[in-house]
Scaffold this motif. Structure first.
Motif, PDB file in Angstrom:
ATOM      1  N   GLY A  14       0.792  -1.227   0.000  1.00 21.60           N
ATOM      2  CA  GLY A  14       0.000   0.000   0.000  1.00 21.60           C
ATOM      3  C   GLY A  14       0.817   1.266   0.000  1.00 21.60           C
ATOM      4  N   ALA A  15       2.190   1.133   0.054  1.00 22.99           N
ATOM      5  CA  ALA A  15       3.024   2.318   0.099  1.00 22.99           C
ATOM      6  C   ALA A  15       3.603   2.597  -1.274  1.00 22.99           C
ATOM      7  N   GLY A  16       4.151   3.820  -1.449  1.00 23.56           N
ATOM      8  CA  GLY A  16       4.862   4.124  -2.674  1.00 23.56           C
ATOM      9  C   GLY A  16       3.973   4.667  -3.757  1.00 23.56           C
ATOM     10  N   ALA A  17       4.599   4.729  -4.976  1.00 21.36           N
ATOM     11  CA  ALA A  17       3.918   5.389  -6.090  1.00 21.36           C
ATOM     12  C   ALA A  17       2.646   4.674  -6.501  1.00 21.36           C
ATOM     13  N   GLY A  18       2.613   3.353  -6.308  1.00 21.61           N
ATOM     14  CA  GLY A  18       1.440   2.598  -6.737  1.00 21.61           C
ATOM     15  C   GLY A  18       0.347   2.530  -5.696  1.00 21.61           C
ATOM     16  N   ARG A  19       0.513   3.276  -4.640  1.00 21.88           N
ATOM     17  CA  ARG A  19      -0.444   3.202  -3.535  1.00 21.88           C
ATOM     18  C   ARG A  19      -1.820   3.685  -3.975  1.00 21.88           C
ATOM     19  N   THR A  20      -2.820   2.924  -3.627  1.00 24.37           N
ATOM     20  CA  THR A  20      -4.199   3.317  -3.899  1.00 24.37           C
ATOM     21  C   THR A  20      -4.635   4.342  -2.863  1.00 24.37           C
ATOM     22  N   PRO A  21      -5.090   5.515  -3.308  1.00 22.99           N
ATOM     23  CA  PRO A  21      -5.498   6.516  -2.317  1.00 22.99           C
ATOM     24  C   PRO A  21      -6.670   6.031  -1.476  1.00 22.99           C
ATOM     25  N   ALA A  22      -6.672   6.467  -0.216  1.00 21.48           N
ATOM     26  CA  ALA A  22      -7.766   6.080   0.678  1.00 21.48           C
ATOM     27  C   ALA A  22      -9.074   6.651   0.156  1.00 21.48           C
ATOM     28  N   ARG A  23     -10.158   5.901   0.354  1.00 16.98           N
ATOM     29  CA  ARG A  23     -11.467   6.420  -0.020  1.00 16.98           C
ATOM     30  C   ARG A  23     -11.760   7.687   0.778  1.00 16.98           C
ATOM     31  N   SER A  24     -12.578   8.532   0.179  1.00 14.02           N
ATOM     32  CA  SER A  24     -12.852   9.838   0.758  1.00 14.02           C
ATOM     33  C   SER A  24     -14.357  10.061   0.844  1.00 14.02           C
ATOM     34  N   THR A  25     -14.790  10.572   1.979  1.00 20.12           N
ATOM     35  CA  THR A  25     -16.188  10.954   2.183  1.00 20.12           C
ATOM     36  C   THR A  25     -16.247  12.438   2.482  1.00 20.12           C
ATOM     37  N   LEU A  26     -17.179  13.130   1.827  1.00 19.87           N
ATOM     38  CA  LEU A  26     -17.420  14.547   2.103  1.00 19.87           C
ATOM     39  C   LEU A  26     -18.815  14.688   2.690  1.00 19.87           C
ATOM     40  N   VAL A  27     -18.902  15.334   3.830  1.00 22.97           N
ATOM     41  CA  VAL A  27     -20.180  15.584   4.506  1.00 22.97           C
ATOM     42  C   VAL A  27     -20.451  17.083   4.459  1.00 22.97           C
ATOM     43  N   VAL A  28     -21.553  17.468   3.839  1.00 24.52           N
ATOM     44  CA  VAL A  28     -21.935  18.886   3.783  1.00 24.52           C
ATOM     45  C   VAL A  28     -23.099  19.078   4.740  1.00 24.52           C
ATOM     46  N   THR A  29     -22.868  19.844   5.794  1.00 25.93           N
ATOM     47  CA  THR A  29     -23.827  19.968   6.878  1.00 25.93           C
ATOM     48  C   THR A  29     -24.115  21.440   7.160  1.00 25.93           C
ATOM     49  N   ALA A  30     -25.364  21.751   7.435  1.00 15.62           N
ATOM     50  CA  ALA A  30     -25.743  23.149   7.666  1.00 15.62           C
ATOM     51  C   ALA A  30     -25.202  23.671   8.985  1.00 15.62           C
ATOM     52  N   HIS A  31     -25.301  22.858  10.045  1.00  7.35           N
ATOM     53  CA  HIS A  31     -24.979  23.331  11.399  1.00  7.35           C
ATOM     54  C   HIS A  31     -23.956  22.418  12.065  1.00  7.35           C
ATOM     55  N   ALA A  32     -23.406  22.913  13.153  1.00  6.74           N
ATOM     56  CA  ALA A  32     -22.326  22.207  13.821  1.00  6.74           C
ATOM     57  C   ALA A  32     -22.739  20.847  14.381  1.00  6.74           C
ATOM     58  N   GLY A  33     -24.002  20.661  14.722  1.00  7.87           N
ATOM     59  CA  GLY A  33     -24.414  19.394  15.299  1.00  7.87           C
ATOM     60  C   GLY A  33     -24.967  18.390  14.313  1.00  7.87           C
ATOM     61  N   ASP A  34     -25.375  18.851  13.136  1.00  7.86           N
ATOM     62  CA  ASP A  34     -26.108  17.982  12.209  1.00  7.86           C
ATOM     63  C   ASP A  34     -25.340  16.727  11.838  1.00  7.86           C
ATOM     64  N   PHE A  35     -24.045  16.868  11.580  1.00  5.94           N
ATOM     65  CA  PHE A  35     -23.278  15.707  11.113  1.00  5.94           C
ATOM     66  C   PHE A  35     -23.173  14.628  12.175  1.00  5.94           C
ATOM     67  N   VAL A  36     -23.271  15.020  13.430  1.00  2.00           N
ATOM     68  CA  VAL A  36     -23.178  14.034  14.516  1.00  2.00           C
ATOM     69  C   VAL A  36     -24.481  13.256  14.642  1.00  2.00           C
ATOM     70  N   TRP A  37     -25.601  13.987  14.786  1.00  2.00           N
ATOM     71  CA  TRP A  37     -26.888  13.320  14.982  1.00  2.00           C
ATOM     72  C   TRP A  37     -27.238  12.429  13.797  1.00  2.00           C
ATOM     73  N   ARG A  38     -27.080  12.939  12.581  1.00  2.00           N
ATOM     74  CA  ARG A  38     -27.638  12.285  11.401  1.00  2.00           C
ATOM     75  C   ARG A  38     -26.683  11.295  10.748  1.00  2.00           C
TER      76      ARG A  38
END
Length: 261
Positions: A14-38
């Motif tokens: 998993g290291a070096g030039a051939g390393r597959t990048p880690a999957r990525s999640t983006l969370v778009v949340t209106a308020h500071a608490g929303d991402f936690v509850w939901r």
């Protein structure tokens, strides 16, 4: 063969030039608490697998979701600082990075500038999955506003002609997390995510949000109910825990698959 001429040892897996990048999640949340509850369970699960999770937190929820602090006589800047601290600690507990846009809530005003900042977030994080609010919420206009900008930014981030830094993105699947009043928001669960293994992590993150302590038990009970539904729909004898905890999601775009499952 001398040591100097010996072939180099292969890099760790998993290291070096051939390393597959880690999957990525983006969370778009209106308020500071929303991402936690939901979506706290989904975030914690992704982080536990070594995936990168970035939370785009558009507001601190300083005006509309900090009633306790206002009743205590706190001032606006103090409340924003409190909510920022809570969200940072909650995100850290879940294993995610949180970015604050400080766009102001009640109302969260949609703008080209704010959408452009989200485009930058998309291109920087290159998400494999996007989590955000559903389109409807008659009780809180900030949530639909965040939804619209999240989807618009996703489209713009795919356009090679749209100005800005970073590489264009593909078409990451979008999942809407469950609103507080699902029956009033056109929300019907389509995906039930088993979060049993990270439930304690989510609860720890929830308990970082002292400004909304009244929601701790509500979202615990909701996770139990969604867990009952998950077991009901999973079929018999699958070895699920008796107390299964779950989160519910909707999908606005078709699922892409090579087999039905």
């Amino acid at each position: 063969m001398t040591q100097a001429n010996a072939p180099a040892s292969p890099p760790p897996e998993g290291a070096g030039a051939g390393r597959t990048p880690a999957r990525s999640t983006l969370v778009v949340t209106a308020h500071a608490g929303d991402f936690v509850w939901r979506a706290g369970g989904a975030i914690a699960l992704a982080a536990s697998r070594g995936e990168k999770v970035t939370i785009a937190c558009l507001t601190f929820g300083e005006r509309g979701e900090s009633a306790k602090a206002w009743r205590e006589g706190r001032k606006l800047d103090e409340i924003k600082a409190m909510r920022r601290d809570e969200a940072e600690r909650a995100a850290a507990a879940l294993g995610a990075e949180v970015r604050f846009f400080d766009a102001g809530d009640y109302p969260l005003v949609e703008s080209a500038e704010l959408t452009d900042r989200l485009v930058t977030a998309y291109r920087e994080t290159q998400p494999d999955v996007v989590l955000t609010h559903p389109a409807e919420d008659p009780y809180n206009g900030d949530h639909p506003a965040a939804h619209r900008m999240a989807l618009q930014a996703r489209i713009l981030a795919q356009a090679i002609g749209y100005p800005g830094e970073g590489d264009i993105i593909g078409a990451p699947p979008v999942f809407y997390f469950e609103p507080h009043q699902p029956e009033m928001c056109g929300f019907t669960p389509q995906v039930l995510l088993d979060i049993t293994e990270v439930w304690d992590t989510k609860r720890k993150a929830m308990e970082c949000l002292a400004a909304q302590q009244h929601l701790w038990d509500y979202y615990t009970d909701l996770a139990v109910r969604r867990g009952v539904q998950l077991r009901r729909n999973a079929g018999p004898n699958l070895g699920l825990a008796h107390r299964t905890m779950a989160e519910a999601y909707m999908r606005p775009y078709p699922q892409i698959a090579k087999e039905l499952a």
